[in-house]
Scaffold this motif. Structure first.
Motif, mmCIF file in Angstrom:
data_model
loop_
_atom_site.group_PDB
_atom_site.id
_atom_site.type_symbol
_atom_site.label_atom_id
_atom_site.label_comp_id
_atom_site.label_asym_id
_atom_site.label_seq_id
_atom_site.Cartn_x
_atom_site.Cartn_y
_atom_site.Cartn_z
ATOM 1 N N ILE A 127 72.038 -21.258 -63.909
ATOM 2 C CA ILE A 127 72.265 -20.577 -62.629
ATOM 3 C C ILE A 127 73.696 -20.837 -62.159
ATOM 4 O O ILE A 127 74.388 -19.921 -61.666
ATOM 5 N N ASP A 128 74.172 -22.077 -62.346
ATOM 6 C CA ASP A 128 75.568 -22.404 -62.003
ATOM 7 C C ASP A 128 76.520 -21.502 -62.779
ATOM 8 O O ASP A 128 77.479 -20.946 -62.211
ATOM 9 N N ILE B 46 76.568 -17.967 -61.482
ATOM 10 C CA ILE B 46 77.384 -17.870 -60.262
ATOM 11 C C ILE B 46 78.865 -17.908 -60.615
ATOM 12 O O ILE B 46 79.685 -17.152 -60.063
ATOM 13 N N CYS C 273 80.458 -24.082 -58.052
ATOM 14 C CA CYS C 273 79.326 -23.156 -58.133
ATOM 15 C C CYS C 273 78.004 -23.910 -57.975
ATOM 16 O O CYS C 273 77.068 -23.417 -57.320
ATOM 17 N N ARG C 274 77.910 -25.089 -58.577
ATOM 18 C CA ARG C 274 76.704 -25.900 -58.427
ATOM 19 C C ARG C 274 76.494 -26.278 -56.964
ATOM 20 O O ARG C 274 75.362 -26.237 -56.454
ATOM 21 N N LYS D 290 75.084 -23.413 -55.082
ATOM 22 C CA LYS D 290 73.668 -23.243 -55.413
ATOM 23 C C LYS D 290 72.808 -24.274 -54.681
ATOM 24 O O LYS D 290 71.767 -23.940 -54.080
ATOM 25 N N GLU D 291 73.208 -25.538 -54.722
ATOM 26 C CA GLU D 291 72.427 -26.593 -54.082
ATOM 27 C C GLU D 291 72.356 -26.409 -52.573
ATOM 28 O O GLU D 291 71.296 -26.629 -51.964
ATOM 29 N N TYR E 43 72.506 -23.583 -51.015
ATOM 30 C CA TYR E 43 71.622 -22.440 -50.762
ATOM 31 C C TYR E 43 70.151 -22.873 -50.792
ATOM 32 O O TYR E 43 69.383 -22.570 -49.865
ATOM 33 N N VAL F 248 76.983 -17.553 -52.207
ATOM 34 C CA VAL F 248 75.669 -16.939 -52.464
ATOM 35 C C VAL F 248 74.878 -16.876 -51.166
ATOM 36 O O VAL F 248 75.042 -17.708 -50.277
ATOM 37 N N MET G 275 71.508 -14.398 -54.652
ATOM 38 C CA MET G 275 70.727 -15.316 -55.481
ATOM 39 C C MET G 275 69.583 -14.585 -56.172
ATOM 40 O O MET G 275 69.294 -14.849 -57.355
ATOM 41 N N MET H 143 64.095 -25.976 -55.743
ATOM 42 C CA MET H 143 64.139 -24.515 -55.597
ATOM 43 C C MET H 143 62.738 -24.020 -55.250
ATOM 44 O O MET H 143 61.806 -24.180 -56.042
#
Length: 640
Positions: free
Chosen positions: A201-202, A205, A237-238, A241-242, A244, A274, A279, A329
């Protein structure tokens, strides 16, 4: 040198965490800090003046010329990979020793995690690679085992669930592992190529941000020439994601974004962002690493396949335990809940997945060492012959406890009915009476009632004589390892109304003892001695007095034994005389008079069979040893 502490080292693809447990303590493990943080990005940097740096320091320190992240993978022969991973763990080890957070050397035993899907040979190869870092004591343990141990020790798993089926779903940065823990045994569930990690996912993104960047071509050139810039951008990017997934509700607004930030230079910035719409698009886009399936589709299929494999084995897990940072998640929890919808199954995400594995590894290490020591203590008890000595010491008390109830029952079930039959002329001679009583006694001894009497006496003997002495040997072991004393006791197991389904000690020992007593009494001449006592002392000579001391045999004078045999075999007293010769009161008197003698004969006969009792001692000892070994296996899970 004695091992003082166990170090749980969770070297993850995305993050690294370390925990420490004191071997001789039952206190919870403590998280250790590097760069003043309990969790670090898995990053290794090289600085010309400062040398190797790890975690956040490698990311923020100016002048770092080489930076590597997300380098955990199956062991292989790539020299760069091997150098990176061994250098990373060596640097961590050095920092932990320098900060005095660990003892180091042979006082510290390191337990490093790996995905459950790795084979034993891959674990062994990984262990050899890590030992190059200079850590003398190090083992590689499946991360699912660590997660299970952390759940157990932190009180999240009740004892019954520990013994049932628990499915561990570990959603990591590089893999997603499914492991069934059934009756405390781990069984990895292989669902094919395991590349399903949250780092994909990272990367998605990253690819999206790069493609939409106004200077994407220049960035691609920079990333090729200076890989550490790409590494920092992937970390940004990680972070996006985290952020989010930590606040999904906030980012459901189309105008609100979770962002990361990385400065390439004063003019070029890399800002991944994101929200819910972005996402959902990323999670549902085809990924080449997953065979052109989306991340969310691949995860759903993996969970479904795990469920199908369990269904084929008729296994319904009592608990589905989710761990790994990506288990935060929300959609992963929803999918697991949807697929494992059985009412018997409880879904439980770990509240601290980023620390779960490190803490669990430290616990596994301590548990392994203490469990080994526990088994050695019990083995020492087995080898000391103390169990045999306890049984041998109390065998006379078992014999004493059996004689009175056996004598009472023999009189009631064999002697009285036999005499009644003779009284009523249903039996002609005393020889026939002897045969009848012997048959009745044998039948009674084989009956359920007789075996119940013997059972009850053996239960009382075991619980009152053997168990207290056995407990005196096992209780100190339980206290030493901080487990309940009942863990190695047999109070419940010897009771025929409640026999533990996995132990069966009561059934085994009682069955052997009953069979032994019956064989001694029937086959060892005990019955013959008892019946001779009755006939000789209470019937034969009174009859001789009535009929005369000299009888038949062609006028020959018989000796005492001859007279007895002649009367037993030949004299048939008329039926009209029998009721007066042997009235009901006389039968009761005979039974009352011979009871003490009968008890004495029984006891003497049982004691005389010393060789048989030696065999019984051996059988009881073997039964105890086997049952105790089974209880040891059950008790081990209680060790902290």
């Amino acid at each position: 040198m004695k091992i003082f502490e166990t170090i749980g080292f969770d070297l993850g693809h995305g993050e690294t965490a370390v925990a420490r447990a004191i071997v001789e303590s039952i206190e919870p493990p403590q998280m250790l800090e590097v760069n003043n943080k309990k969790n670090q990005v898995t990053a290794l940097g090289w600085h010309p003046q400062l040398g190797y740096l790890v975690g956040e320091q490698a990311l923020i320190q100016a002048g770092v010329t080489r930076l590597q992240i997300s380098f955990k993978q199956k062991p292989n022969n790539d020299p760069n990979y091997r150098e990176t991973i061994s250098t990373f763990i060596a640097t961590y080890y050095r920092k932990l020793k320098e900060s005095k957070q660990i003892e180091g050397g042979e006082s510290s035993y390191f337990y490093v995690g790996c995905p459950s899907g790795w084979t034993i040979s891959e674990r062994e190869e990984y262990q050899k690679l890590l030992q190059v870092a200079g850590i003398p004591l190090l083992s590689v343990i499946p991360e699912s085992r660590a997660a299970f141990m952390q759940a157990k020790e932190a009180g999240k798993l009740e004892y019954e669930k520990l013994k049932s089926s628990v499915l561990m779903i570990d959603i990591g940065s590089s893999t997603t592992d499914f492991t069934l823990v059934k009756s405390l045994q781990e069984i990895p569930i292989d669902f094919g190529s395991n590349a399903l990690g949250a780092s994909l996912i990272d990367k998605a993104i990253f690819e999206r941000t790069l493609a939409q960047h106004e200077r994407s071509q220049l960035l691609e050139k920079i990333f090729t020439e200076y890989p550490h810039h790409q590494a920092r951008c992937e970390l940004a990017c990680r972070k996006a994601k985290e952020d989010y997934f930590s606040n999904e509700q906030v980012y459901s607004d189309p105008q609100t974004f979770a962002r990361g930030f990385e400065s390439i230079n004063e003019q070029i910035y890399f800002i991944p962002q994101v929200n819910k719409l972005i996402m959902e698009e990323i999670l549902n886009q085809p990924l080449p690493q997953l065979g052109q399936k989306s991340w969310i589709q691949s995860f759903r299929e993996a969970v479904s396949e795990a469920k199908q494999k369990l269904d084929k084995e008729n296994i319904v897990p009592k608990l589905v335990l989710m761990t790994g940072g990506a288990s935060r998640m929300q959609f992963t929890r929803q999918i697991c809940q949807e697929i494992f919808s059985d009412r018997q199954t409880l879904l439980r995400p770990d509240p601290e997945p980023e620390r779960c594995i490190a803490l669990g590894l430290a616990r596994v290490g301590r548990w392994d060492l203490r469990a080994t020591a526990f088994k050695q203590e019990v083995d020492t008890l087995f080898g000391s012959n103390k169990l045999q000595q306890i049984i041998e010491k109390h065998i006379p008390e078992l014999i004493a406890s059996l004689t009175k109830p056996l004598a009472d029952s023999l009189l009631e079930n064999a002697v009285k009915p036999g005499l009644k039959d003779w009284q009523k002329n249903q039996i002609r001679t005393l020889a026939e009476l002897e045969t009848s009583m012997k048959h009745r006694a044998e039948q009674w001894f084989k009956s359920a009632n007789a075996q119940q009497i013997i059972n009850n006496q053996c239960i009382s003997w075991f619980n009152n004589k053997i168990q207290p002495n056995l407990a005196a040997q096992t209780d100190p072991i339980c206290r030493k390892f901080h487990i309940p004393r009942s863990s190695l006791r047999f109070e419940d197991s010897i009771n025929p109304e409640f026999v533990h389904p996995e132990l069966r000690i009561g059934d085994a020992i009682l069955a052997d003892t009953v069979a032994f007593i019956v064989n001694v009494v029937i086959g060892g001449g005990t019955l013959a001695s008892i019946i001779t006592l009755i006939l000789t002392g209470h019937l034969t000579w009174p009859i001789a007095l009535v009929y005369g001391a000299s009888v038949m045999a062609a006028g020959m004078e018989l000796n005492r034994k001859g007279v007895q045999e002649a009367i037993k075999t030949n004299v048939d007293i008329p039926s009209w005389m029998r009721s007066s010769f042997l009235s009901d009161k006389k039968i009761a008197d005979i039974c009352e008079q011979i009871q003490p003698e009968l008890e004495k004969v029984l006891q003497e006969q049982l004691i005389a069979n010393q060789q048989a009792f030696d065999k019984l001692t051996e059988k009881v000892w073997q039964g105890l040893q086997k049952a105790l070994a089974t209880k040891v296996q059950e008790a081990i899970i209680l060790i902290q």
